[in-house]
Design an enzyme around this catalytic site. Structure first.
Site, short mmCIF file in Angstrom:
data_model
loop_
_atom_site.label_atom_id
_atom_site.label_comp_id
_atom_site.label_asym_id
_atom_site.label_seq_id
_atom_site.Cartn_x
_atom_site.Cartn_y
_atom_site.Cartn_z
N GLY A 23 0.78 -1.23 0.00
CA GLY A 23 0.00 0.00 0.00
C GLY A 23 0.81 1.28 0.00
CD GLU A 77 2.41 1.31 6.48
OE1 GLU A 77 1.81 1.33 5.39
OE2 GLU A 77 2.36 0.36 7.25
CG ASP A 78 -1.12 1.76 3.23
OD1 ASP A 78 -0.63 1.67 4.38
OD2 ASP A 78 -1.67 0.80 2.66
CE LYS A 99 -9.28 3.36 8.60
NZ LYS A 99 -9.66 1.93 8.52
CB VAL A 133 -10.10 4.63 2.87
CG1 VAL A 133 -11.04 5.61 3.54
CG2 VAL A 133 -8.88 4.38 3.74
CG ASP A 153 -5.59 -4.33 -0.35
OD1 ASP A 153 -4.97 -3.78 0.58
OD2 ASP A 153 -5.93 -5.53 -0.33
#
Ligand code: IMP
Ligand code: MG
Length: 175
Positions: free
Chosen positions: A45, A99-100, A131, A153, A159
């Site tokens: 990600g 990071e994603d 989050k 999301v 994904d």
């Protein structure tokens, strides 16, 4: 496919994301003035955001590497982790993990300890999304693109069952 797509709700457009990354890169460029950055993207990600940052920080990024995190078999996700694929020594380097999304914080917490113990001069974290309401360990990212509530999301690397990663925008997936 089309049925799944109808459950996507746009959160951040491609333009909003690109602009936000540019602003983050400007901040990073200032913070790392006169220092080289060892960028470490967390696959899969984190690949798009890592690439977008690297493009904007070309002169400062001395190494761009990618790692993959796998949870050990037989453990619940978020518990014991293993880091695969680190291909360059980080000793004495200024490591920036990319990071994603940070959710429970377990992944980042594990990587922060690992890289500090490996002798990095500094370790910081840049995450496209955060989050914070979902944290199980007390970690914060140094650079956050967007802070979101507890929604699932997809897009821009994120994904659902390996789908939607290549979307250029970020959407909420209403399951
Ligand atoms: P954590 O912070 O260790 O809980 O791990 C964060 C990881 O969980 C991310 O790198 C994603 O792979 C995954 N993840 C958490 N929230 C989402 C989401 O909303 N969409 C897609 N993947 C997510
Ligand atoms: Mg990830």
């Amino acid at each position: 496919m089309s049925e799944q797509e109808s459950t996507l709700k746009l959160l951040y457009s491609e333009e909003q994301i690109q602009k936000r990354i540019t602003r983050m890169a400007t901040q990073i460029e200032q913070d790392y003035f006169n220092k080289y950055i060892h960028l470490i993207g967390v696959l899969r990600g984190g690949a798009p955001i890592t690439w977008e940052l690297a493009k904007r920080l070309q002169e400062q990024v001395s190494i761009m590497d990618f790692i993959r995190i796998s949870s050990y078999d037989g453990t619940k996700s978020g518990e014991a982790k293993e880091c695969l694929g680190l291909s360059e020594s980080i000793a004495g380097h200024h490591v920036l993990i990319v990071e994603d999304i940070i959710d429970t914080g377990n992944t980042i917490n594990y990587l922060l300890h690992k890289f500090r113990n490996a002798g990095a001069s500094s370790v910081k974290v840049c995450s496209l999304l955060d989050k914070p309401t979902q944290r199980k360990v007390d970690v914060t990212a140094d650079y956050v693109g967007f802070t979101i509530p507890n929604v699932f999301v997809v897009g821009f690397g994120l994904d659902y069952d390996q789908k939607y990663r290549a979307l250029p925008f970020i959407a909420e997936l209403e399951l």
